[in-house]
Design an enzyme around this catalytic site. Sequence first.
Site, PDB file in Angstrom:
ATOM      1  N   HIS A  11      11.143  -2.542   8.240  1.00 19.62           N
ATOM      2  CA  HIS A  11      11.725  -3.070   9.481  1.00 19.62           C
ATOM      3  C   HIS A  11      13.180  -2.654   9.510  1.00 19.62           C
ATOM      4  CE1 HIS A  11      13.846  -6.095   7.114  1.00 19.62           C
ATOM      5  NE2 HIS A  11      12.701  -6.343   6.503  1.00 19.62           N
TER       6      HIS A  11
ATOM      7  N   SER B 192       9.784  -8.521   6.106  1.00 23.73           N
ATOM      8  CA  SER B 192       9.269  -7.863   4.901  1.00 23.73           C
ATOM      9  C   SER B 192       7.855  -8.291   4.546  1.00 23.73           C
ATOM     10  CB  SER B 192      10.213  -8.113   3.722  1.00 23.73           C
ATOM     11  OG  SER B 192      11.456  -7.508   3.960  1.00 23.73           O
TER      12      SER B 192
END
EC number: 5.4.2.12
Length: 505
Positions: A438, A63
């Site tokens: 992601h 992140s």
Amino acid sequence: MTRPKPVALCILDGWGLSERREGNAPLLADTPNMDRLMATCPHATLTTFGPDVGLPSGQMGNSEVGHTNIGAGRVVAMDLGQIDLAIEEGLFAQNSRLRAFIVTLQDSGGTAHLMGVVSDGGVHGHINHMIAAAKALADENIPVVIHALTDGRDVAPRSALGYFETLQAALPDGVEIATVTGRYFAMDRDNRWDRVSKAYQAIVTGTGRKAASASDAVDQAYGQGENDEFISPTVLGGYTGAKDNDGFFCLNFRADRAREIMAAIGDPDFTAFETGARPKWASLMGMAQYSEAHANYMTTMYPKPEIVNTLGDWVAQQGLRQYRLAETEKYPHVTFFLNGGEEVSFDGEDRLMPKSPDVATYDLQPEMSSKEVTDAFVAAIEEGYDLIVVNYANPDMVGHTGDLQAAMKACEAVDQGLGRVLAALEKAGGAMIVTADHGNCDVMIDPETGGPHTAHTLNPVPVVVVGAPDGATLRDGRLADLAPTILHLMGLESPKEMTGKCLIS
């Protein structure tokens, strides 16, 4: 054409794409709104790992990396690759800030305490960095003790014994592991100070569960049903705590989960819990800068590079209004990381942070605070902001628990919110990019072991444009392409520093 307003970026954190059905929460969940977008809107995929986001080849994204690249609109060289290269080229031990740390401890006669995550997950730290730092200090005859933080989240849930075997085989003679603590306690980022306090007591005062060795600590934890992430802070051998004139070096390079424990260890104004009398540290250092406040009482081995003309900065320079929204678990990502490491909001930038639920693990409440996030998202659309950036934490945070059924519920909760957002957006005449930073919950079952999979993935993520110009198509790309695409939808030119390319054609 009439420019849409608002333009929104909706980040479904951890929502990856895979054709494999087994353990694939987004595919198995009931997500009619996301399904409709994929069927009716221009869409493509983005790469979120490896060199496309400034990481070594094959290294999964995360992140921090994802939001940094998204906000920068360019590929940003990340700390992991920079540190790995320094070690490979023999330059790590020559780093000027590490040399200063060494000289200070030579003068004080103190012990160097090294703390970091002991795994090769590469998201927050790396076992190789621990080994390199221990060798650099031991070569200068500095006594070294290690405070090992077990992972089990970015790597397999019960893999610590193998990492300790690797670590102990590589450590110089005389370097001892003093404590073993699961990252659940030492790497909190949501003000769960009861957890951090337990880690602090073991690391700084030598108080906690006892074990003879690191492997004994792990065996003891497994016997009590604790996976690596949740190993209770354990004090090894004869360790009795840190002393005056010692030095402390946190080897984690990612800021968000290093901030709380380092504040407890070193912040002179710390009041979140009673620490007792702390050692008079000769030196405090972090692998990276954890915040501007931390920089007031500790040094940084690898200072952050300046990233100019990020998405938020550029929008602010045009005199436009923007809104950042995420629950507490992901709030730093849509603010600090998206803004290129800037703590302070830009002119015209408003922020809201609904509190993440107070539960031990998020599989117990997979909807998390998505309803509060959705309520605020809809209100922001109606308010008339020019740019809105929102992160839904659920797919990632619940994905990390390894619970497939909970991850499916997390995806469904986000999809329900997405339905409300789409209705408000259509009414307002806005546009939105839906994507992820992601993958994670797309692989909930480890294909090799058949056990729970808790880490991020190397799968692509979706990118969908809602309210795109007629006839628009999207190409595949990478996270750095998102900011130029957002600016295109807003009718703005990209700054020259943004080398990402608009995805819309």
